[in-house]
Design a protein around this motif. Structure first.
Motif, PDB file in Angstrom:
ATOM      1  N   LEU A 132       8.031   5.692 -10.033  1.00  0.00           N
ATOM      2  CA  LEU A 132       8.759   5.567  -8.777  1.00  0.00           C
ATOM      3  C   LEU A 132      10.121   4.937  -9.054  1.00  0.00           C
ATOM      4  O   LEU A 132      10.236   3.984  -9.821  1.00  0.00           O
ATOM      5  CB  LEU A 132       7.968   4.682  -7.810  1.00  0.00           C
ATOM      6  CG  LEU A 132       8.525   4.523  -6.392  1.00  0.00           C
ATOM      7  CD1 LEU A 132       8.471   5.837  -5.638  1.00  0.00           C
ATOM      8  CD2 LEU A 132       7.737   3.447  -5.632  1.00  0.00           C
ATOM      9  N   MET A 133      11.162   5.472  -8.428  1.00  0.00           N
ATOM     10  CA  MET A 133      12.514   4.959  -8.593  1.00  0.00           C
ATOM     11  C   MET A 133      12.865   4.081  -7.395  1.00  0.00           C
ATOM     12  O   MET A 133      12.944   4.564  -6.266  1.00  0.00           O
ATOM     13  CB  MET A 133      13.514   6.112  -8.699  1.00  0.00           C
ATOM     14  CG  MET A 133      14.967   5.662  -8.841  1.00  0.00           C
ATOM     15  SD  MET A 133      16.129   7.067  -8.869  1.00  0.00           S
ATOM     16  CE  MET A 133      15.797   7.713 -10.517  1.00  0.00           C
TER      17      MET A 133
ATOM     18  N   LEU B  23       1.886   9.317  -6.162  1.00  0.00           N
ATOM     19  CA  LEU B  23       2.429  10.657  -5.942  1.00  0.00           C
ATOM     20  C   LEU B  23       3.575  10.962  -6.901  1.00  0.00           C
ATOM     21  O   LEU B  23       3.740  12.102  -7.345  1.00  0.00           O
ATOM     22  CB  LEU B  23       2.904  10.783  -4.496  1.00  0.00           C
ATOM     23  CG  LEU B  23       1.808  10.939  -3.439  1.00  0.00           C
ATOM     24  CD1 LEU B  23       2.397  10.805  -2.034  1.00  0.00           C
ATOM     25  CD2 LEU B  23       1.112  12.286  -3.595  1.00  0.00           C
ATOM     26  N   SER B  24       4.382   9.962  -7.220  1.00  0.00           N
ATOM     27  CA  SER B  24       5.491  10.157  -8.139  1.00  0.00           C
ATOM     28  C   SER B  24       4.999  10.557  -9.526  1.00  0.00           C
ATOM     29  O   SER B  24       5.521  11.488 -10.148  1.00  0.00           O
ATOM     30  CB  SER B  24       6.339   8.875  -8.237  1.00  0.00           C
ATOM     31  OG  SER B  24       7.423   9.051  -9.117  1.00  0.00           O
TER      32      SER B  24
ATOM     33  N   GLY C 275      18.683  10.011  -7.718  1.00  0.00           N
ATOM     34  CA  GLY C 275      17.261  10.279  -7.464  1.00  0.00           C
ATOM     35  C   GLY C 275      16.960  11.699  -7.051  1.00  0.00           C
ATOM     36  O   GLY C 275      15.889  11.967  -6.508  1.00  0.00           O
ATOM     37  N   ARG C 276      17.873  12.615  -7.319  1.00  0.00           N
ATOM     38  CA  ARG C 276      17.609  14.015  -6.977  1.00  0.00           C
ATOM     39  C   ARG C 276      16.373  14.499  -7.739  1.00  0.00           C
ATOM     40  O   ARG C 276      16.219  14.272  -8.927  1.00  0.00           O
ATOM     41  CB  ARG C 276      18.830  14.873  -7.341  1.00  0.00           C
ATOM     42  CG  ARG C 276      18.675  16.347  -6.998  1.00  0.00           C
ATOM     43  CD  ARG C 276      19.968  17.087  -7.269  1.00  0.00           C
ATOM     44  NE  ARG C 276      21.051  16.627  -6.404  1.00  0.00           N
ATOM     45  CZ  ARG C 276      22.304  17.098  -6.469  1.00  0.00           C
ATOM     46  NH1 ARG C 276      22.617  18.016  -7.377  1.00  0.00           N
ATOM     47  NH2 ARG C 276      23.222  16.639  -5.647  1.00  0.00           N
ATOM     48  N   ASP C 277      15.479  15.169  -7.032  1.00  0.00           N
ATOM     49  CA  ASP C 277      14.222  15.668  -7.601  1.00  0.00           C
ATOM     50  C   ASP C 277      13.397  14.536  -8.215  1.00  0.00           C
ATOM     51  O   ASP C 277      12.787  14.678  -9.275  1.00  0.00           O
ATOM     52  CB  ASP C 277      14.504  16.748  -8.649  1.00  0.00           C
ATOM     53  CG  ASP C 277      15.144  17.984  -8.042  1.00  0.00           C
ATOM     54  OD1 ASP C 277      14.908  18.247  -6.849  1.00  0.00           O
ATOM     55  OD2 ASP C 277      15.894  18.676  -8.759  1.00  0.00           O
ATOM     56  N   ARG C 278      13.375  13.402  -7.519  1.00  0.00           N
ATOM     57  CA  ARG C 278      12.528  12.257  -7.894  1.00  0.00           C
ATOM     58  C   ARG C 278      11.890  11.696  -6.633  1.00  0.00           C
ATOM     59  O   ARG C 278      12.269  12.041  -5.515  1.00  0.00           O
ATOM     60  CB  ARG C 278      13.376  11.163  -8.553  1.00  0.00           C
ATOM     61  CG  ARG C 278      13.891  11.486  -9.942  1.00  0.00           C
ATOM     62  CD  ARG C 278      12.806  11.436 -10.996  1.00  0.00           C
ATOM     63  NE  ARG C 278      12.188  10.111 -11.118  1.00  0.00           N
ATOM     64  CZ  ARG C 278      12.648   9.125 -11.892  1.00  0.00           C
ATOM     65  NH1 ARG C 278      13.757   9.303 -12.597  1.00  0.00           N
ATOM     66  NH2 ARG C 278      12.004   7.975 -11.989  1.00  0.00           N
TER      67      ARG C 278
ATOM     68  N   ALA D  81       0.832  -1.208   0.000  1.00  0.00           N
ATOM     69  CA  ALA D  81       0.000   0.000   0.000  1.00  0.00           C
ATOM     70  C   ALA D  81       0.867   1.259   0.000  1.00  0.00           C
ATOM     71  O   ALA D  81       0.554   2.251  -0.678  1.00  0.00           O
ATOM     72  CB  ALA D  81      -0.924  -0.005   1.216  1.00  0.00           C
ATOM     73  N   ARG D  82       1.973   1.232   0.752  1.00  0.00           N
ATOM     74  CA  ARG D  82       2.893   2.370   0.773  1.00  0.00           C
ATOM     75  C   ARG D  82       3.510   2.599  -0.602  1.00  0.00           C
ATOM     76  O   ARG D  82       3.642   3.740  -1.058  1.00  0.00           O
ATOM     77  CB  ARG D  82       3.982   2.130   1.819  1.00  0.00           C
ATOM     78  CG  ARG D  82       3.498   2.171   3.259  1.00  0.00           C
ATOM     79  CD  ARG D  82       4.528   1.589   4.220  1.00  0.00           C
ATOM     80  NE  ARG D  82       4.093   1.696   5.612  1.00  0.00           N
ATOM     81  CZ  ARG D  82       4.688   1.073   6.632  1.00  0.00           C
ATOM     82  NH1 ARG D  82       5.748   0.288   6.407  1.00  0.00           N
ATOM     83  NH2 ARG D  82       4.228   1.224   7.858  1.00  0.00           N
ATOM     84  N   LEU D  83       3.894   1.525  -1.262  1.00  0.00           N
ATOM     85  CA  LEU D  83       4.465   1.640  -2.601  1.00  0.00           C
ATOM     86  C   LEU D  83       3.436   2.173  -3.593  1.00  0.00           C
ATOM     87  O   LEU D  83       3.760   3.007  -4.457  1.00  0.00           O
ATOM     88  CB  LEU D  83       4.990   0.278  -3.056  1.00  0.00           C
ATOM     89  CG  LEU D  83       6.323  -0.151  -2.445  1.00  0.00           C
ATOM     90  CD1 LEU D  83       6.540  -1.650  -2.634  1.00  0.00           C
ATOM     91  CD2 LEU D  83       7.481   0.627  -3.074  1.00  0.00           C
ATOM     92  N   GLN D  84       2.213   1.729  -3.481  1.00  0.00           N
ATOM     93  CA  GLN D  84       1.169   2.203  -4.387  1.00  0.00           C
ATOM     94  C   GLN D  84       0.903   3.689  -4.180  1.00  0.00           C
ATOM     95  O   GLN D  84       0.728   4.438  -5.144  1.00  0.00           O
ATOM     96  CB  GLN D  84      -0.102   1.377  -4.187  1.00  0.00           C
ATOM     97  CG  GLN D  84       0.049  -0.060  -4.685  1.00  0.00           C
ATOM     98  CD  GLN D  84      -1.099  -0.962  -4.278  1.00  0.00           C
ATOM     99  OE1 GLN D  84      -1.807  -0.681  -3.298  1.00  0.00           O
ATOM    100  NE2 GLN D  84      -1.299  -2.053  -5.002  1.00  0.00           N
ATOM    101  N   ASP D  85       0.894   4.129  -2.919  1.00  0.00           N
ATOM    102  CA  ASP D  85       0.721   5.565  -2.636  1.00  0.00           C
ATOM    103  C   ASP D  85       1.867   6.372  -3.226  1.00  0.00           C
ATOM    104  O   ASP D  85       1.668   7.429  -3.834  1.00  0.00           O
ATOM    105  CB  ASP D  85       0.672   5.795  -1.119  1.00  0.00           C
ATOM    106  CG  ASP D  85      -0.706   5.555  -0.535  1.00  0.00           C
ATOM    107  OD1 ASP D  85      -1.657   5.402  -1.316  1.00  0.00           O
ATOM    108  OD2 ASP D  85      -0.822   5.521   0.710  1.00  0.00           O
ATOM    109  N   ALA D  86       3.087   5.880  -3.025  1.00  0.00           N
ATOM    110  CA  ALA D  86       4.278   6.596  -3.504  1.00  0.00           C
ATOM    111  C   ALA D  86       4.293   6.651  -5.029  1.00  0.00           C
ATOM    112  O   ALA D  86       4.642   7.681  -5.621  1.00  0.00           O
ATOM    113  CB  ALA D  86       5.542   5.914  -2.982  1.00  0.00           C
ATOM    114  N   ALA D  87       3.906   5.551  -5.690  1.00  0.00           N
ATOM    115  CA  ALA D  87       3.882   5.526  -7.148  1.00  0.00           C
ATOM    116  C   ALA D  87       2.884   6.540  -7.693  1.00  0.00           C
ATOM    117  O   ALA D  87       3.138   7.229  -8.692  1.00  0.00           O
ATOM    118  CB  ALA D  87       3.550   4.125  -7.638  1.00  0.00           C
TER     119      ALA D  87
END
Length: 292
Positions: free
Chosen positions: A26-27, A17-18, A123-126, A9-15
């Motif tokens: 997401l990187m 937002l990315s 991953g700067r600015d990612r 669920a955390r990965l899905q949220d982050a993806a």
């Protein structure tokens, strides 16, 4: 919700937002260790759009480098985009062995410039995902969160310590241009990681099978004196490379007219390995007052 489902669920949220903030997938950072192997498996199970990136530190064990190449080939066959980022410093290619003379001091627990240059610039600015876990150290337990928005100004950093943190809305709506991070397995124990690895039959870095507890940079001060001694016994060539880099560091210090009580690269190496029998050492304050 169990830990696997919560991490997904955390990965899905982050993806989400990315894609929204950066218009990029997401990187997922990958080091060849057990945590990053679990991270990739969870990202695949989450069904998200992601890419995998390895920061080549130049000080990893050969076995880890080969393992990463093998895993990237397998991931690419599964149509996962993978890339290896070579380190740069002051817009020029750099390695651990050329960075030490430029920094004028050995990397230490207090001054971990090697991590900042060789690993953390990726991953700067990612929006990135890492395998950071609270169980790894007290420092991480106190300073790392489930999600993070990092900024050079500490007052502008946002760290969510839980999934229902009251700062969540601020995190999602903040318009600061900076690196954002999700740590999906931040609350997993070592046993959780190994249990998941075995239950899912994930590939394992062969160094773990040799009894190695960690597979990071050889000689890392965070590995402790005993761990580092074992590493240099296993990979003796790396000891020679550190000593050679320390020799060049001393040459640069002398050329700049800086304090230089050490006489040889071996003197520096013994001090760096916490050998209390070496006299005439420079204090950490002396060193930290110079180039960072």
């Amino acid at each position: 919700m169990d830990k696997e489902q919560l991490a997904i669920a955390r990965l899905q949220d982050a993806a989400r937002l990315s894609e929204h903030r950066y218009k990029k997938p997401l990187m997922v950072t990958y080091s060849g260790g057990k945590d990053s192997q679990v991270l990739v498996a969870l990202a695949e199970r989450a069904g998200i759009n992601f890419e995998v990136v390895n920061s080549h530190t130049t000080a990893d064990a050969p076995e880890t480098v080969y393992f990463i190449r093998e895993q990237f080939k397998a991931m690419e066959e599964r149509e996962i985009k993978c890339s290896i980022v070579m380190p740069r410093y002051k817009d020029k290619p750099v390695s651990m062995w050329t960075l030490i003379p430029q920094k004028l001091m050995p990397p230490t627990r207090l001054v971990r410039y090697c991590c900042a240059v060789l690993k953390e610039n990726t991953g700067r600015d990612r929006f990135i995902a890492t395998g950071v876990r609270w169980a790894e150290s007290t420092r991480r337990k106190n300073s790392r969160g489930v999600m993070e928005l990092m900024h050079k100004d500490p007052a502008k950093r946002i760290i969510l310590m839980g999934d229902n943190d009251e700062k969540r809305q601020l995190f999602e709506t903040c318009n600061l241009k900076s690196k954002m991070t999700v740590n999906p397995i931040v609350d997993w124990s070592d046993d959780d990681v190994w249990d998941y690895t075995h239950s899912e039959h994930l590939p394992v870095n062969p160094l773990y099978c040799e009894g190695q507890k960690r597979v990071g940079c050889i000689g890392c001060p965070m590995a402790g004196r005993g761990g580092r001694q074992r590493e240099f016994m296993r990979w003796h060539a790396y000891e020679k490379m550190y000593i050679s880099a320390f020799e060049r560091m001393l040459d640069v210090r002398k050329a700049k007219g800086l304090p230089c009580d050490w006489q040889t690269g071996m003197d520096v190496f013994r001090w760096w390995m916490e050998d209390d029998n070496i006299s005439g050492q420079l204090s950490m304050d002396d060193l930290m007052g110079e180039e960072r």
